[in-house]
Design a protein around this motif. Structure first.
Motif, short mmCIF file in Angstrom:
data_model
loop_
_atom_site.label_atom_id
_atom_site.label_comp_id
_atom_site.label_asym_id
_atom_site.label_seq_id
_atom_site.Cartn_x
_atom_site.Cartn_y
_atom_site.Cartn_z
N GLU A 182 0.83 -1.21 0.00
CA GLU A 182 0.00 0.00 0.00
C GLU A 182 0.87 1.26 0.00
N VAL A 183 2.01 1.21 0.67
CA VAL A 183 2.95 2.34 0.63
C VAL A 183 3.42 2.57 -0.81
N VAL A 184 3.78 1.49 -1.49
CA VAL A 184 4.28 1.63 -2.86
C VAL A 184 3.19 2.19 -3.78
N ARG A 185 1.94 1.82 -3.51
CA ARG A 185 0.84 2.43 -4.28
C ARG A 185 0.67 3.90 -3.94
N PHE A 186 0.64 4.20 -2.64
CA PHE A 186 0.22 5.51 -2.15
C PHE A 186 1.31 6.57 -2.27
N GLU A 187 2.55 6.19 -2.01
CA GLU A 187 3.69 7.12 -2.15
C GLU A 187 4.76 6.40 -2.99
N SER A 188 4.49 6.23 -4.25
CA SER A 188 5.34 5.41 -5.12
C SER A 188 6.76 5.97 -5.20
N PRO A 189 7.75 5.18 -4.80
CA PRO A 189 9.14 5.67 -4.87
C PRO A 189 9.56 6.02 -6.30
N VAL A 190 9.15 5.21 -7.26
CA VAL A 190 9.41 5.51 -8.67
C VAL A 190 8.15 6.15 -9.24
N GLN A 191 8.23 7.44 -9.53
CA GLN A 191 7.04 8.19 -9.93
C GLN A 191 6.71 8.02 -11.41
N THR A 192 7.74 8.02 -12.23
CA THR A 192 7.54 8.07 -13.69
C THR A 192 8.67 7.35 -14.40
N PHE A 193 8.44 6.88 -15.60
CA PHE A 193 9.50 6.80 -16.61
C PHE A 193 8.91 6.76 -18.01
N PHE A 194 9.79 6.75 -18.99
CA PHE A 194 9.37 6.95 -20.37
C PHE A 194 9.39 5.66 -21.18
N ARG A 195 8.65 5.68 -22.27
CA ARG A 195 8.82 4.75 -23.37
C ARG A 195 8.93 5.59 -24.64
N THR A 196 9.26 4.93 -25.77
CA THR A 196 9.33 5.62 -27.07
C THR A 196 8.51 4.83 -28.07
N THR A 197 7.67 5.50 -28.85
CA THR A 197 6.80 4.78 -29.79
C THR A 197 7.62 4.23 -30.96
N THR A 198 7.29 3.01 -31.36
CA THR A 198 7.98 2.38 -32.50
C THR A 198 7.20 2.55 -33.79
N ARG A 199 5.98 3.06 -33.68
CA ARG A 199 5.09 3.24 -34.84
C ARG A 199 4.04 4.27 -34.46
N ALA A 200 3.31 4.76 -35.43
CA ALA A 200 2.17 5.63 -35.11
C ALA A 200 1.16 4.77 -34.36
N VAL A 201 0.68 5.26 -33.25
CA VAL A 201 -0.25 4.47 -32.44
C VAL A 201 -1.41 5.34 -31.97
N GLU A 202 -2.62 4.77 -32.10
CA GLU A 202 -3.80 5.51 -31.68
C GLU A 202 -4.14 5.18 -30.23
N VAL A 203 -4.33 6.20 -29.44
CA VAL A 203 -4.74 6.03 -28.04
C VAL A 203 -6.04 6.80 -27.84
N GLU A 204 -7.14 6.10 -27.77
CA GLU A 204 -8.44 6.74 -27.54
C GLU A 204 -8.67 7.95 -28.46
N GLY A 205 -8.44 7.73 -29.75
CA GLY A 205 -8.75 8.80 -30.71
C GLY A 205 -7.62 9.78 -30.98
N VAL A 206 -6.54 9.65 -30.24
CA VAL A 206 -5.39 10.53 -30.47
C VAL A 206 -4.28 9.70 -31.11
#
Ligand code: EJD
Length: 402
Positions: A278-302
């Motif tokens: 629950e701590v890892v959910r609530f105060e996540s030590p790793v907040q973010t990271f990235f990926r890179t698209t390998t192709r054009a990809v549609e996400v909910e209309g975008v």
């Protein structure tokens, strides 16, 4: 307006790596989730996902959202990486698979379980020490003291120079963000830190029977040579210290600020492991990271074009009300599984069982001995482009009557 971006995506001017954002990320997290399933961050010319559904889906589609172009803001196809890329983190199948199999073999459930006794001895001694003190800094003297001892012991790193581990991790996790002041400050004068780390990755400096030596032993079974084994040891030293330090520090912060929740763990220390989840959910030590698209990809209309950086907000997904009931409530009794604080899919944290073991053992030992934890001063945030944690956490603990 760029000619390649044809769809109408919500746009945000937020800077997720600004001090203002990092100090209190939860309001901007909500703003990003509510803006849409995918949002353009105009400041960096990147995309962001902050809802649980899209973050989880992207993590589980590594063919579309690759890691080999780097999991930070820097695009390795255009910019020189901050250090030679990790064979695990900054790799895609099939190369990733060999490295992953090697490290999975080393961190087997049996091997991780075998560490429990040594961890328990250390946890017991540490808990006795802080209970004697009564008042202490739960970062320096507790959350940091434990992993910086038991983890290098397990890997087989010599005692001398271990203070470099935290400095190195802090720099590595800052390097996933932009080259802002936070990064520059952490990278200043760190050549010796980087040299020490490189030395510690060599077989000759690793104790026989430790996890580091095990990597060298397993590597040839997966067609990996000594140079690659050294890079895998570097992965352990990069990802295994600051993350757990922040997780344990955040745990004490959560317990000190939610006394009823600590009372529940104290009443039944076998809840320590679930409470840490629950701590890892609530105060996540790793907040973010990235990926890179390998192709054009549609996400909910975008439509996201090919070759675009996408920032995944793990911590925002972990508090998405579309997925969680009362996400902003810290509740050690909730089913926190399904959080993405350890990632998800082929790159999900390979050390998560080791992290959970550390937390289970240390929080469990504290729960058996201490009935209340209270703040004894203002906690101080440790600013980092990727990690959320504290620089200091003054607390007072009240031992349970024997
Ligand atoms: C990481 C976000 C490495 C490495 C692996 C994982 C991380 C960092 C470094 C954990 C990133 O292989 O060096 S959470």
């Amino acid at each position: 307006m760029s000619a390649t971006i044809t769809s109408d995506a919500p746009v945000s001017r937020l800077d997720p790596f600004s001090e203002r954002f990092l100090n209190d990320p939860y309001p901007p997290h909500r703003e990003l989730r509510d803006a849409g399933p995918v949002v353009r961050l105009e400041r960096y010319g990147i995309w962001a996902m902050a809802r649980h559904e899209q973050v989880h889906a992207a993590l589980n589609d590594p063919e579309t959202f690759r890691s080999a172009a780097g999991v930070g803001l820097a695009d390795f196809t255009k910019e020189k990486p901050f250090r030679p890329p990790s064979l695990l983190l900054e790799a895609d199948p099939p190369e990733h698979s060999r490295a992953r199999r090697t490290i999975t073999g080393v961190l087997s459930p049996k091997r991780v379980r075998s560490l429990r006794e040594a961890f328990e001895r250390e946890a017991h001694a540490l808990v006795e020490r802080v209970v004697d003190q009564g008042r202490f800094d739960a970062v320096d003297e507790f959350a940091e003291a434990f992993p910086t001892k038991v983890f290098p012991d397990a890997v087989g790193v010599p005692d001398k120079g271990r203070e470099n581990l935290m400095a190195y991790g802090n720099m590595v996790f800052n390097a996933f963000g932009p080259q802002n002041e936070i990064f520059r400050e952490s990278a200043k004068g760190q050549d010796e830190v980087r040299e020490w780390i490189a030395e510690m990755c060599l077989r000759e400096n690793l104790r026989d029977g430790g996890l580091g030596a095990d990597i060298y032993e397993h590597a040839p079974r997966h067609e990996m040579g000594p140079d690659e084994a050294a890079l895998l040891v570097r992965s352990l030293l990069s990802a295994g210290v600051d993350t757990t330090v922040h997780g344990l520090g955040n745990a004490i912060y959560c317990f000190a600020t939610h006394p009823d929740q600590w009372a529940a763990v104290h009443a039944d220390p076998s809840r320590a492991r679930a409470a840490f989840e629950e701590v890892v959910r609530f105060e996540s030590p790793v907040q973010t990271f990235f990926r890179t698209t390998t192709r054009a990809v549609e996400v909910e209309g975008v439509t996201l074009p090919e070759g675009e950086k996408v920032l995944l907000f793990l911590a925002a997904a972990n508090r998405d009300p579309r997925h969680w009931e009362e996400p902003d409530r810290f509740d050690v009794e909730r089913r926190a599984s399904g959080h993405v604080g350890f990632g998800s899919g082929i790159h999900a944290c390979v050390g998560q069982m080791l992290a959970r073991l550390e937390a289970d053992v240390l929080i469990g030992a504290l729960a058996r001995r201490v009935e209340a934890i209270e703040l004894d001063g203002e906690p101080e945030l440790k600013l980092n482009n990727t990690l959320r944690g504290l620089a200091s956490l003054p607390v007072r603990v009240h031992p349970a009557s024997a």
